[in-house]
Design a protein around this motif. Structure first.
Motif, PDB file in Angstrom:
ATOM      1  N   VAL A 132      38.371  48.727  45.042  1.00 39.32           N
ATOM      2  CA  VAL A 132      38.713  47.738  44.019  1.00 39.32           C
ATOM      3  C   VAL A 132      37.683  46.622  44.032  1.00 39.32           C
ATOM      4  CG1 VAL A 132      40.430  46.021  43.326  1.00 39.32           C
ATOM      5  CG2 VAL A 132      41.170  48.276  44.106  1.00 39.32           C
ATOM      6  N   ARG A 133      37.268  46.207  42.878  1.00 47.38           N
ATOM      7  CA  ARG A 133      36.243  45.171  42.758  1.00 47.38           C
ATOM      8  C   ARG A 133      36.762  43.997  41.933  1.00 47.38           C
ATOM      9  NH1 ARG A 133      34.877  47.555  46.465  1.00 47.38           N
ATOM     10  NH2 ARG A 133      32.970  48.773  46.779  1.00 47.38           N
ATOM     11  N   VAL A 134      36.066  42.854  42.057  1.00 44.27           N
ATOM     12  CA  VAL A 134      36.419  41.660  41.285  1.00 44.27           C
ATOM     13  C   VAL A 134      36.404  41.995  39.799  1.00 44.27           C
ATOM     14  CG1 VAL A 134      35.655  39.335  40.629  1.00 44.27           C
ATOM     15  CG2 VAL A 134      35.594  40.043  43.033  1.00 44.27           C
ATOM     16  N   GLY A 135      37.435  41.564  39.114  1.00 43.82           N
ATOM     17  CA  GLY A 135      37.558  41.813  37.681  1.00 43.82           C
ATOM     18  C   GLY A 135      38.480  42.963  37.339  1.00 43.82           C
ATOM     19  N   GLU A 136      38.726  43.872  38.273  1.00 40.87           N
ATOM     20  CA  GLU A 136      39.639  44.975  38.015  1.00 40.87           C
ATOM     21  C   GLU A 136      41.078  44.461  38.014  1.00 40.87           C
ATOM     22  OE1 GLU A 136      39.202  48.635  40.160  1.00 40.87           O
ATOM     23  OE2 GLU A 136      37.098  48.196  40.609  1.00 40.87           O
ATOM     24  N   ARG A 137      41.922  45.161  37.251  1.00 39.43           N
ATOM     25  CA  ARG A 137      43.327  44.804  37.204  1.00 39.43           C
ATOM     26  C   ARG A 137      44.106  45.613  38.230  1.00 39.43           C
ATOM     27  NH1 ARG A 137      45.455  41.718  33.623  1.00 39.43           N
ATOM     28  NH2 ARG A 137      47.509  42.687  33.909  1.00 39.43           N
ATOM     29  N   VAL A 138      44.980  44.931  38.950  1.00 44.40           N
ATOM     30  CA  VAL A 138      45.871  45.592  39.893  1.00 44.40           C
ATOM     31  C   VAL A 138      47.262  44.980  39.766  1.00 44.40           C
ATOM     32  CG1 VAL A 138      44.012  46.079  41.545  1.00 44.40           C
ATOM     33  CG2 VAL A 138      45.399  44.002  41.806  1.00 44.40           C
ATOM     34  N   SER A 139      48.236  45.684  40.315  1.00 44.78           N
ATOM     35  CA  SER A 139      49.598  45.170  40.383  1.00 44.78           C
ATOM     36  C   SER A 139      50.026  45.107  41.838  1.00 44.78           C
ATOM     37  CB  SER A 139      50.558  46.069  39.600  1.00 44.78           C
ATOM     38  OG  SER A 139      50.219  46.098  38.233  1.00 44.78           O
ATOM     39  N   LEU A 150      42.714  40.700  49.587  1.00 43.66           N
ATOM     40  CA  LEU A 150      42.466  40.847  48.158  1.00 43.66           C
ATOM     41  C   LEU A 150      43.278  39.784  47.437  1.00 43.66           C
ATOM     42  CD1 LEU A 150      42.556  44.102  46.064  1.00 43.66           C
ATOM     43  CD2 LEU A 150      44.143  42.265  45.521  1.00 43.66           C
ATOM     44  N   GLU A 151      42.655  39.082  46.489  1.00 44.04           N
ATOM     45  CA  GLU A 151      43.358  38.059  45.721  1.00 44.04           C
ATOM     46  C   GLU A 151      43.299  38.399  44.238  1.00 44.04           C
ATOM     47  OE1 GLU A 151      41.804  34.201  46.546  1.00 44.04           O
ATOM     48  OE2 GLU A 151      42.532  34.170  48.625  1.00 44.04           O
ATOM     49  N   LEU A 152      44.381  38.087  43.528  1.00 44.69           N
ATOM     50  CA  LEU A 152      44.392  38.271  42.080  1.00 44.69           C
ATOM     51  C   LEU A 152      45.023  37.058  41.429  1.00 44.69           C
ATOM     52  CD1 LEU A 152      47.338  40.426  40.838  1.00 44.69           C
ATOM     53  CD2 LEU A 152      47.003  40.065  43.272  1.00 44.69           C
ATOM     54  N   ILE A 208      57.185  42.918  40.311  1.00 44.89           N
ATOM     55  CA  ILE A 208      55.785  43.324  40.310  1.00 44.89           C
ATOM     56  C   ILE A 208      55.002  42.287  39.527  1.00 44.89           C
ATOM     57  CG2 ILE A 208      54.116  45.035  39.511  1.00 44.89           C
ATOM     58  CD1 ILE A 208      56.201  47.178  39.893  1.00 44.89           C
ATOM     59  N   VAL A 209      53.901  41.799  40.108  1.00 41.31           N
ATOM     60  CA  VAL A 209      53.003  40.884  39.406  1.00 41.31           C
ATOM     61  C   VAL A 209      51.678  41.601  39.180  1.00 41.31           C
ATOM     62  CG1 VAL A 209      54.107  38.845  40.380  1.00 41.31           C
ATOM     63  CG2 VAL A 209      52.131  39.833  41.540  1.00 41.31           C
ATOM     64  N   SER A 210      51.030  41.266  38.068  1.00 39.95           N
ATOM     65  CA  SER A 210      49.776  41.922  37.703  1.00 39.95           C
ATOM     66  C   SER A 210      48.741  40.880  37.325  1.00 39.95           C
ATOM     67  CB  SER A 210      49.992  42.877  36.522  1.00 39.95           C
ATOM     68  OG  SER A 210      51.001  43.819  36.813  1.00 39.95           O
ATOM     69  N   GLY A 211      47.469  41.274  37.472  1.00 38.32           N
ATOM     70  CA  GLY A 211      46.393  40.380  37.090  1.00 38.32           C
ATOM     71  C   GLY A 211      45.046  40.903  37.521  1.00 38.32           C
ATOM     72  N   ALA A 212      44.018  40.158  37.208  1.00 36.78           N
ATOM     73  CA  ALA A 212      42.655  40.539  37.554  1.00 36.78           C
ATOM     74  C   ALA A 212      42.317  40.071  38.972  1.00 36.78           C
ATOM     75  CB  ALA A 212      41.666  39.932  36.560  1.00 36.78           C
ATOM     76  N   VAL A 213      41.599  40.903  39.684  1.00 41.26           N
ATOM     77  CA  VAL A 213      41.181  40.578  41.044  1.00 41.26           C
ATOM     78  C   VAL A 213      40.115  39.487  40.987  1.00 41.26           C
ATOM     79  CG1 VAL A 213      40.056  41.465  43.122  1.00 41.26           C
ATOM     80  CG2 VAL A 213      41.710  42.875  41.888  1.00 41.26           C
ATOM     81  N   THR A 214      40.294  38.449  41.800  1.00 41.66           N
ATOM     82  CA  THR A 214      39.344  37.332  41.832  1.00 41.66           C
ATOM     83  C   THR A 214      38.532  37.291  43.117  1.00 41.66           C
ATOM     84  OG1 THR A 214      41.070  35.869  42.715  1.00 41.66           O
ATOM     85  CG2 THR A 214      40.778  35.917  40.317  1.00 41.66           C
ATOM     86  N   SER A 215      39.004  37.986  44.161  1.00 45.61           N
ATOM     87  CA  SER A 215      38.292  37.960  45.435  1.00 45.61           C
ATOM     88  C   SER A 215      38.651  39.189  46.250  1.00 45.61           C
ATOM     89  CB  SER A 215      38.661  36.690  46.224  1.00 45.61           C
ATOM     90  OG  SER A 215      38.080  36.711  47.517  1.00 45.61           O
ATOM     91  N   VAL A 216      37.650  39.795  46.918  1.00 47.28           N
ATOM     92  CA  VAL A 216      37.895  40.930  47.807  1.00 47.28           C
ATOM     93  C   VAL A 216      37.124  40.729  49.105  1.00 47.28           C
ATOM     94  CG1 VAL A 216      38.402  42.625  46.008  1.00 47.28           C
ATOM     95  CG2 VAL A 216      36.046  42.270  46.725  1.00 47.28           C
ATOM     96  N   GLU A 217      37.800  41.024  50.200  1.00 47.58           N
ATOM     97  CA  GLU A 217      37.170  41.028  51.519  1.00 47.58           C
ATOM     98  C   GLU A 217      37.661  42.276  52.238  1.00 47.58           C
ATOM     99  OE1 GLU A 217      38.050  37.419  53.532  1.00 47.58           O
ATOM    100  OE2 GLU A 217      37.469  36.155  51.842  1.00 47.58           O
ATOM    101  N   GLY A 218      37.291  42.431  53.502  1.00 50.21           N
ATOM    102  CA  GLY A 218      37.655  43.630  54.234  1.00 50.21           C
ATOM    103  C   GLY A 218      39.145  43.889  54.299  1.00 50.21           C
TER     104      GLY A 218
END
Length: 244
Positions: free
Chosen positions: A37-44, A65-67, A52-62
Motif C-alpha cells: 500500500v502506498r500514499v494516496g491509495e484508498r483503504v478501509s 499506516l495512517e489514513l 468501518i472507516v475509509s480514506g486515502a493513505v497519508t503515511s506509510v512506515e514499516g
C-alpha cells in the motif's frame, strides 16, 4: 473497492470525516510490505465491532499506516443472529465450512465434538483448534469486507449444546427430514444451524437435540458434504431474513 484492514484495538466510535486513523503492528506491516500500500491509495479500517472507516493513505512506515478519514460506515448488531454449529471434521472440511459461512454472513460459530467426528479437540488441542478457526474467520471477514467479526466459541459436546443454544431456534440439518429449510419462516428468535460431520449426526444425537427443541430440516433431496451444508443453509436463511 478498497482493501479492509482490521485492528480490534482501535476505538473508532468517535472517529469522523477529517480525522486521522493509524494502524500499527502486524496488520500495518502486511499492508505496507506485503500488499505494498502506498500514499494516496484508498483503504478501509475496521474495529471488528460494526464500524468501518475509509480514506486515502497519508503515511506509510514499516509497521504503521495512517489514513485521513472521508467515510464512515456503521452496521447495527444483526437481529436475529445466525449461529453455525459446525461438527469437527477430518481434513480441512470443517475449516472450509467456517470460511464460507463467514463470507456469507454468519454471526457466531460453535465448534461441535459430535459423536461421529473423526477429528478430536482435547486438552491443549481444543484451544489451538478454536484459535485456528478464529484466524480463518478473521481473514474471511477481511476478504468479504464485513464490519463485525463473528464469535468463535470453545468446542461443545452434544450434552452441552442445548445450554449453549438456549433461547435460539435450533435447526438440525438432517437429510430426509420432512420439513424443507426453505419452508422455515423466521419468528424473531436467533437461529442456530446444526451441521453434522462426515456420515451425518448419530440418531441418538438427533433425538437428544429434538427433545431439547431442535427442528430437523432438509436441504433438497441430496446429501451435501459437511463443508457445504452450513454455507448453503445460511444462503437460504439469508433470503428468508431479508439480508440478501
Amino acid at each position: 473497492m478498497s482493501s479492509l484492514y482490521l485492528d480490534e484495538t482501535l476505538d473508532l466510535a468517535s472517529v469522523a470525516a477529517g480525522d486521522t486513523v493509524a494502524v500499527t503492528g502486524d496488520e500495518a506491516r502486511h499492508a505496507v510490505t506485503v500488499a505494498r500500500v502506498r500514499v494516496g491509495e484508498r483503504v478501509s479500517v475496521g474495529d471488528g465491532r460494526g464500524r468501518i472507516v475509509s480514506g486515502a493513505v497519508t503515511s506509510v512506515e514499516g509497521r504503521r499506516l495512517e489514513l485521513e478519514v472521508d467515510g464512515v460506515h456503521d452496521d447495527p448488531v444483526p437481529a436475529p443472529r445466525l449461529t453455525l454449529v459446525q461438527a469437527l471434521a477430518k481434513g480441512d472440511r470443517d475449516e472450509l465450512a467456517v470460511q464460507a459461512a463467514t463470507e456469507l454472513g454468519v454471526d457466531r460459530i460453535v465448534p461441535w465434538a459430535a459423536g461421529r467426528s473423526v477429528s478430536r479437540w482435547e486438552g491443549p488441542k481444543a484451544e489451538k483448534g478454536r484459535a485456528r478457526w478464529a484466524s480463518i474467520v478473521r481473514e474471511a471477514v477481511k476478504q468479504s469486507i464485513r464490519s463485525r467479526i463473528p464469535d468463535v466459541e470453545a468446542v461443545a459436546s452434544t450434552r452441552e449444546l442445548p445450554e449453549r443454544l438456549r433461547g435460539e431456534r435450533v435447526l438440525l440439518l438432517v437429510p430426509g427430514a420432512e420439513t424443507p429449510l426453505s419452508a422455515v419462516r423466521p419468528d424473531g428468535r436467533d437461529l442456530a444451524l446444526v451441521v453434522g460431520p462426515e456420515g451425518g449426526m448419530d440418531p441418538t444425537e438427533i433425538e437428544r437435540l429434538r427433545e431439547a427443541g431442535g427442528e430437523p430440516v432438509r436441504l433438497g433431496d441430496g446429501v451435501l458434504r459437511t463443508s457445504t451444508a452450513g454455507p448453503a443453509a445460511i444462503a437460504v436463511l439469508s433470503v428468508a431474513l431479508g439480508r440478501w
